[in-house]
Design an enzyme around this catalytic site. Sequence first.
Site, mmCIF file in Angstrom:
data_model
loop_
_atom_site.group_PDB
_atom_site.id
_atom_site.type_symbol
_atom_site.label_atom_id
_atom_site.label_comp_id
_atom_site.label_asym_id
_atom_site.label_seq_id
_atom_site.Cartn_x
_atom_site.Cartn_y
_atom_site.Cartn_z
ATOM 1 N N ARG A 114 0.782 -1.163 0.134
ATOM 2 C CA ARG A 114 -0.011 0.017 0.070
ATOM 3 C C ARG A 114 0.757 1.276 -0.135
ATOM 4 O O ARG A 114 1.973 1.446 0.790
ATOM 5 C CB ARG A 114 -0.905 0.121 1.084
ATOM 6 C CG ARG A 114 -1.862 1.086 1.416
ATOM 7 C CD ARG A 114 -2.980 1.090 0.143
ATOM 8 N NE ARG A 114 -4.033 1.852 0.321
ATOM 9 C CZ ARG A 114 -5.006 2.191 -0.315
ATOM 10 N NH1 ARG A 114 -4.853 1.950 -1.659
ATOM 11 N NH2 ARG A 114 -6.143 2.896 -0.001
ATOM 12 N N THR A 392 -9.521 -0.416 -10.202
ATOM 13 C CA THR A 392 -8.463 -1.296 -9.527
ATOM 14 C C THR A 392 -8.469 -2.552 -10.581
ATOM 15 O O THR A 392 -9.443 -2.590 -11.542
ATOM 16 C CB THR A 392 -9.092 -1.599 -8.059
ATOM 17 O OG1 THR A 392 -8.939 -0.561 -7.265
ATOM 18 C CG2 THR A 392 -8.210 -2.747 -7.311
ATOM 19 N N ASP A 432 -7.830 8.296 -0.456
ATOM 20 C CA ASP A 432 -8.560 7.151 0.450
ATOM 21 C C ASP A 432 -8.224 7.604 1.891
ATOM 22 O O ASP A 432 -9.125 6.790 2.786
ATOM 23 C CB ASP A 432 -7.888 5.963 -0.027
ATOM 24 C CG ASP A 432 -8.443 5.333 -1.025
ATOM 25 O OD1 ASP A 432 -9.247 5.550 -1.651
ATOM 26 O OD2 ASP A 432 -8.265 3.985 -1.397
ATOM 27 N N SER A 456 -7.900 0.848 2.757
ATOM 28 C CA SER A 456 -8.267 0.354 1.332
ATOM 29 C C SER A 456 -9.397 -0.740 1.633
ATOM 30 O O SER A 456 -9.801 -1.145 2.787
ATOM 31 C CB SER A 456 -7.191 -0.213 0.825
ATOM 32 O OG SER A 456 -7.642 -1.091 -0.258
ATOM 33 N N SER A 457 -10.097 -0.993 0.454
ATOM 34 C CA SER A 457 -11.173 -2.085 0.570
ATOM 35 C C SER A 457 -10.642 -3.041 -0.090
ATOM 36 O O SER A 457 -11.627 -4.048 -0.335
ATOM 37 C CB SER A 457 -12.308 -1.324 -0.110
ATOM 38 O OG SER A 457 -13.010 -0.304 0.912
ATOM 39 N N GLY A 478 -13.525 -2.450 -7.674
ATOM 40 C CA GLY A 478 -14.785 -1.857 -7.349
ATOM 41 C C GLY A 478 -14.931 -1.030 -6.325
ATOM 42 O O GLY A 478 -16.037 -0.730 -5.659
ATOM 43 N N GLY A 479 -14.009 -0.333 -5.720
ATOM 44 C CA GLY A 479 -13.705 0.588 -4.609
ATOM 45 C C GLY A 479 -14.314 -0.045 -3.359
ATOM 46 O O GLY A 479 -14.195 -1.165 -3.074
#
Length: 572
Positions: A114, A392, A432, A456-457, A478-479
């Site tokens: 990340r 993503t 984010d 993050s997701s 997909g966020g």
Amino acid sequence: MKTIFTAVICLWLTALYAVAESPKVRELREPEAATGFAPREAVSAQKYMAVTANPYATRAADTMLKQGGAAIDAAIAAQLVLTLVEPQSSGIGGGAFLLHWQAQGQQLTSYDGRETAPGSAKPGLFLKKDGTPERWIDAVVGGRSVGVPGVLKALELAHQKHGKLPWKKLFEPAIKLADEGFIVSPRLHKLIALKLNPGLTQLAAANHYFYPDGNPLAAAKALRAIAESGTAAFYAGTLTPAMVKAINSSERNPGAIALKDFKRYRAKQRPPLCDHYRQYKVCSMGPPSSGGLTLLQILGLLEGYDLPKTGVNQLQPIHLFTQASRLAFADRDFYAADADFVTVPIRQLLDDNYIAKRRRRISPKLDMGQATPGQLTDLAYGQDDALEMPSTSHMSIIDSRGNAISMTTSIEMAFGSTVFANGYLLNNQLTDFSLSPTKNGHPVANRVEAGKRPRSSMTPVMVFDHDNKLIAVLGSPGGSRIINYVAHSLIAMLDWNLDIQQAISLPKASNRNGPTTLEQDTGITLLREGLEKLGHKVQLRQLNSGLHGIQITPKGMLGGVDPRREGLALGE
């Protein structure tokens, strides 16, 4: 001389501008538009398999697997190619989370690539002079939103531990494409034409590349440098000054990043986050991703219901799914952040007694409305207001030794910050973070801090049976809807006994503690009336998942490709 890249853009853009979607009809939280639905069939293999979001990337991975490469070798080759052919979604200017399964010794490890905030970053990074947060879309474009990229460091760390082929060899497919050109996919063309990210036209370097005189040869030079010198070329070498200059001299929102921020970056090997769901063990990423924690909460809440006896995508299981999602997302928006900086109460949030208490809030006959977070007495955080975009990519890979990779990789908004350097785009992952550092007098756990990793997701997943045998590798872009996409697909596989392709293709439902969203133009919209009678506020829209996975069965491997995107599964 124009490359194939340039020539194809010239041919397509004129026609596509005419059908570009009006900005007025696009929801801010869904900027990477859907580009069609093409039915897919599961792909079978016995020896190895790679599933990625783009045929060029899958073929690069397949080439490495054919040559005896490990799963991580194939993942690196695929990611380098995605930097060129799917620049709107991921690239070496972004970050990634990956799970690695070592079949010999049965060891599961996660790698955190990340992005990090620069040393100059302060909690008020995205506040206006009056102390109120900026609009998200105003913060996205330009250098201020760029975090130090982490994907290359994570891949290098994993390669050092698990790789079989030489590092340099993994760059060959991407360098060849950058040298010789490639056919730009219809999806990329449409996203360029729609001008979803205003920075593509506002920042000169990105504008020059994409409209339409771009030349991938700059990327070839950068890739050769990293192939020869390792990631040192990126973080402390010939490529670093150009990135720092591009970020800090951006025409919009110039940043304040330093060479030392790149030199200090470290990828981290972390323990995966696992919990049991019925007779299975489901594993994903822990913080700074919220994906694994929120996914496991959803599954834990649903474990109290007999979903295997319900029909596929019927009213009652979808209602229960949305209620579990509401509760899990409510906790996520208060407690999930970088655990190196704040206390994330993972074990409390996954505790059986806590889950049972939260489950009592679910009514089978009534939508609960907006859920509130569970009260953990020793923590007081403010509610996060970050938006996470769906630009993503995900890849799932299993090599001939049984080693596996589940990797989700991102530059955040479509085309990231649109800051362009050395032939690739840089992320906008700092958006984010919560734009507001405090809420109602409490610090937001996911506030901006120097060196911190934004929440993050991303939810790369591996599933194991009761004998600890790997049975599925899965993930999605997909966020923040990633979590719903992955959870829904796992329920379809584990409870409804669909194969991985059927599960991925299944019409989707989503709830992020707001409206219940049903995938438009699919059979699931027939649930609208029933859900509304239960009190749901229902939206119909394109749910642009990009699920890619592999299922291991007694007969071999099955590869699943999301029909909403343009991926490819290959294996032997």
